[in-house]
Design a protein around this motif. Structure first.
Motif, PDB file in Angstrom:
ATOM      1  N   SER A 527       3.576   5.951  -1.816  1.00 31.85           N
ATOM      2  CA  SER A 527       3.027   4.677  -1.888  1.00 31.85           C
ATOM      3  C   SER A 527       4.067   3.516  -2.104  1.00 31.85           C
ATOM      4  CB  SER A 527       1.857   4.376  -2.983  1.00 31.85           C
ATOM      5  OG  SER A 527       2.423   4.279  -4.248  1.00 31.85           O
ATOM      6  N   GLN A 551       0.118  -6.311  -1.740  1.00 33.28           N
ATOM      7  CA  GLN A 551       0.020  -5.302  -0.888  1.00 33.28           C
ATOM      8  C   GLN A 551       0.423  -3.991  -1.274  1.00 33.28           C
ATOM      9  OE1 GLN A 551       0.357  -6.598   3.478  1.00 33.28           O
ATOM     10  NE2 GLN A 551       2.019  -5.051   3.682  1.00 33.28           N
ATOM     11  N   THR A 553       0.588   0.191   0.361  1.00 34.14           N
ATOM     12  CA  THR A 553       0.206   1.406   1.202  1.00 34.14           C
ATOM     13  C   THR A 553       0.338   2.635   0.689  1.00 34.14           C
ATOM     14  OG1 THR A 553       2.477   1.085   1.991  1.00 34.14           O
ATOM     15  CG2 THR A 553       0.952  -0.348   3.108  1.00 34.14           C
ATOM     16  N   LYS A 573      -3.113   7.369   6.479  1.00 35.43           N
ATOM     17  CA  LYS A 573      -2.775   6.074   5.828  1.00 35.43           C
ATOM     18  C   LYS A 573      -3.890   5.158   5.458  1.00 35.43           C
ATOM     19  CE  LYS A 573       1.668   6.813   8.034  1.00 35.43           C
ATOM     20  NZ  LYS A 573       2.778   6.015   8.883  1.00 35.43           N
ATOM     21  N   ARG A 575      -4.271   1.020   3.463  1.00 40.33           N
ATOM     22  CA  ARG A 575      -3.416  -0.096   2.867  1.00 40.33           C
ATOM     23  C   ARG A 575      -4.610  -1.154   2.425  1.00 40.33           C
ATOM     24  NH1 ARG A 575      -1.917  -4.337   7.447  1.00 40.33           N
ATOM     25  NH2 ARG A 575      -4.216  -5.048   6.925  1.00 40.33           N
ATOM     26  N   ARG A 605      -5.693   2.975   8.029  1.00 40.06           N
ATOM     27  CA  ARG A 605      -4.602   2.604   8.713  1.00 40.06           C
ATOM     28  C   ARG A 605      -3.996   3.860   9.738  1.00 40.06           C
ATOM     29  NH1 ARG A 605      -4.111  -2.116   9.760  1.00 40.06           N
ATOM     30  NH2 ARG A 605      -1.950  -2.104  10.455  1.00 40.06           N
TER      31      ARG A 605
END
Length: 726
Positions: A527, A551, A553, A573, A575, A605
């Motif tokens: 991450s 933010q 990910t 993935k 987010r 994602r």
């Protein structure tokens, strides 16, 4: 909440500014640690370490909360007691950044922070006094013995190691307090004939030796038919001084939870009234699922000086979960309910999940100067070992194309259930496996003061991780090693005495448990996180808060392989990004306030076919059980009735619409819950207390895995009790 007296005119003038900056809540205890008043009424930050009853906090260092480039929220024992909260799950509802996830039929704690949850086949990890304590299978954590709950937002891998990028939960337990004796004991009665007793007694045996005895026992029915629960726990702590600057602390944990496994209700065609929220769709004949935990913690703290301290500790925790359940079949080709709207085909499962987790660590915290720069440094190392032994048996209904009988499908009529209609089916072994994780890590962090306003934090952690899987069913042994460095950087800039801006960047990781069907061990989940915000302290602590934007990910996310139970697949993935707003303090007239709001946009994602549902997931699809909007409000006021003290309070929680199943448009509706609480002293050292949750008896849903596994929330629930103090 912090109790103090302030100039009302000054408070009134500051309120619009504070609200505009969206500050964040700290409990009274945290406020007391955070600030001292100078001659102008502003907060002077302490240079002392934040401690809990004399015990230094690991991974924190010698920092006030406003100096840390990270959003941190704290929920005190007083707030838990005010609301009559007895489960960690309910406590976390008070912070809007944390939302509920699938709890394995009510047998473990599962939550997401800032939109990200962990492995859906494991309980959510949390820390207990800085030690990993939530990885095993000891049942849902009770609130007894908790001094405060810390919500440490953002990834902490650069210090703690393994963890979710959204944040970590750290439970600071009630420690033996040296040099004084005190105690409380309570008994309470609640809806559905629930009875609970609890005691907390601190005994100073000598000047340097104290024992704190904490225990609870609870028994009663629930709003769910045929779901009776029983739980107890013993959580003592021993504090011993070995010298003027050395303290030894030992904590013990022994708990047991027994409750039927409960997958909740079914929802057909988006009709949440398909069955009553009380209807149990399992089999009472399955009996209780039992979760047990036994834990030990030992910590040695040595204060060499006001600038150098050492913390050495170890933790060992054994957990065991065993039991049977009858669960709705989620695959449409095996589910008779979709044919006639009333015949629910069910699997039958048997679980034996046995886990052992131990950690040893050492941490050195120091301060020094180089030229004009002031350094506050943390240097530490730890060893982490986790063994997970799982035996899982399953009976599954046959395909509908074979025209199975109701007995063959283990069917129950959801509209008119008859329990024990058929002999309980016996499953076959689907999983018999041991997973082992070993990690050796070292970390360093330096926070540098550059002038009077700017502080810069740099740090990182190196881990050597070994993963092993011994599949006794397939006779396949797999092992893999990973080496990873997790960096962090951050900055704190004091704009003025009450206002601080901060920013941070960090990388994190979490080891994935298990293998794919071929026996290949997965790469860790990785991450990245970016966060920026403002912290504010006004009027000597009357208002404190944080406005944060973030933010996150992550990659290498896993899900269960539907074609091979007990195995996983890598699905891609995700987010999450959003804004958090929190506020806490005391208003004129003695009103304590707590506000917590989060806007979270969490989405997939990657393009994939979800292995649990066979539905396609596209970039932009929302993550399951994550609302975009979450809000919690609370007010409380203390006053006197004659010569007796009293308190009343009210709260509200709003949770927005959420995805209820990955890859489909099934959603859980919004809900708004109201609660009341209060207490009054009947005489010296004896108080009457009570609470009412879901005051207006709203229908709400805590979480969902699919329309056939939906967990309904409790209806109006009342509790009343007596508490004695000495």
């Amino acid at each position: 909440m912090l109790r103090f007296t302030q100039d009302r005119r000054l408070l009134a003038s500051a309120m619009p500014f504070a609200l505009a900056l969206a500050p964040y809540p700290l409990t009274g205890e945290a406020l007391a640690e955070e600030a001292l008043l100078d001659e102008e009424g502003y907060a002077e930050e302490r240079s002392e370490a934040i401690t809990v009853t004399g015990v230094r906090q690991a991974y924190r260092g010698n920092f006030a909360v406003s100096e840390i480039p990270q959003s941190i929220a704290e929920i005190s024992a007083e707030t838990l007691q005010q609301n009559g909260i007895q489960r960690l799950t309910d406590a976390l509802d008070l912070n809007a950044s944390v939302v509920r996830q699938n709890t394995l039929g009510g047998l473990w704690d599962s939550f997401a922070i800032r939109g990200f949850a962990g492995d859906e086949n494991m309980p959510s990890g949390y820390l207990v006094n800085g030690f990993n304590g939530g990885r095993g299978f000891g049942g849902q954590r009770d609130a007894a013995g908790i001094d405060r709950v810390e919500v440490l937002k953002g990834p902490a891998a650069a210090l703690i190691g393994r963890g979710e990028p959204g944040g970590s939960i750290n439970l600071v337990t009630k420690q033996a307090e040296l040099g004084r004796s005190f105690g409380t004991a309570s008994i309470q009665y609640g809806s559905w004939d629930r009875v609970r007793g609890e005691a907390d007694i601190n005994l100073a045996l000598t000047e340097g030796l104290t024992v704190r005895l904490i225990g609870y026992a609870e028994d009663g029915d629930t709003f769910r038919d045929h779901v009776h629960q029983s739980r107890w726990g013993f959580l003592p702590s021993v504090g011993l001084t070995l010298g003027p600057d050395i303290r030894l602390t030992y904590d013990f944990e022994k708990t047991r939870v027994a409750v039927p496994f409960d997958r909740g209700i079914v929802v057909l065609n988006d009709n949440f009234d398909t069955v009553p929220r009380s209807r149990f769709l399992g089999e009472p004949g399955d009996g209780d699922t039992v979760a047990r935990a036994t834990g030990h913690q030992l910590r040695l703290q040595h204060e060499f000086s006001d600038r150098l301290s050492l913390l050495i500790g170890g933790s060992l925790r054994d957990t065991l979960l065993t039991g049977f359940s009858s669960d709705a079949e989620t695959v449409a080709s095996r589910q008779a309910l979709y044919s006639d709207g009333r015949s629910l085909s069910r699997q039958r499962r048997s679980r034996r999940y046995d886990a052992r987790h131990y950690v040893v660590r050492a941490e050195l915290a120091g301060e020094f100067e180089t030229a004009s720069l002031h350094h506050r440094v943390l240097i530490g190392a730890d060893y982490d070992s986790f063994d997970y032994d799982q035996v899982f048996l399953r009976f599954r209904p046959p395909l509908l194309s074979t025209n199975p009988t109701e007995q063959q499908g283990n069917v129950i009529d959801i509209l008119d259930p008859v329990y024990g209609r058929f002999p309980l089916p016996v499953g076959s072994t689907m999983m018999d496996r041991v997973d082992r994780q070993r990690s050796i890590g070292a970390y360093v962090q330096d926070q540098i003061e550059i002038g009077e306003r700017l502080q810069v934090r740099i740090g990182g952690r190196y881990d050597h991780l070994t993963l092993e899987t011994d599949n006794r069913l397939s006779h396949v042994y797999s092992d893999r090693q990973h080496r990873r460095f997790s960096p962090q950087v951050g900055a704190v800039y004091k704009l003025s005495k009450p206002l601080t801006a901060y920013a941070a960047y960090a990388q994190g990781f979490r080891a994935n448990v298990g293998t794919d069907v071929s026996g290949t061990i997965f790469d860790p989940e990785t991450s990245e996180s970016v966060e920026a915000g403002m912290k504010i302290t006004l009027l000597g602590g009357v208002l404190n808060g944080t406005l944060a934007a973030f933010q996150l990910t992550k990659s290498n996310v896993l899900a269960t392989d539907p074609n091979a139970p007990g195995y996983s697949l890598a699905i891609g993935k995700a987010r999450s990004r959003g804004v958090e707003f929190d506020l806490g303090g005391r208003l004129p007239g003695g009103w304590d306030v707590l506000v917590s709001y989060a806007f979270v946009d969490a989405e997939a994602r990657s393009t994939m076919v979800d292995p649990n549902t066979a539905f396609q997931v596209l970039p932009g699809d929302p993550l399951v059980n994550i609302p975009r909007h979450n809000l919690n409000l609370q007010v409380a006021r203390s006053f006197a009735i004659g010569e007796r003290e009293a308190q009343v309070g009210a709260g509200m929680q709003y949770v927005g619409q959420r995805s209820g199943e990955t890859g489909t448009d099934f959603t859980l509706p919004t809900h708004t819950l109201f609660r009341l609480f209060g207490k009054v002293d009947l005489m010296d050292h004896l108080e009457l207390f009570g609470s009412v949750t879901n005051l207006f008896d709203a229908h709400w849903y805590a979480n969902s895995y699919s329309p056939l596994w939906v967990q309904p929330g409790a209806p109006r629930t009342a509790t009343v009790g007596l508490r004695a103090k000495f």
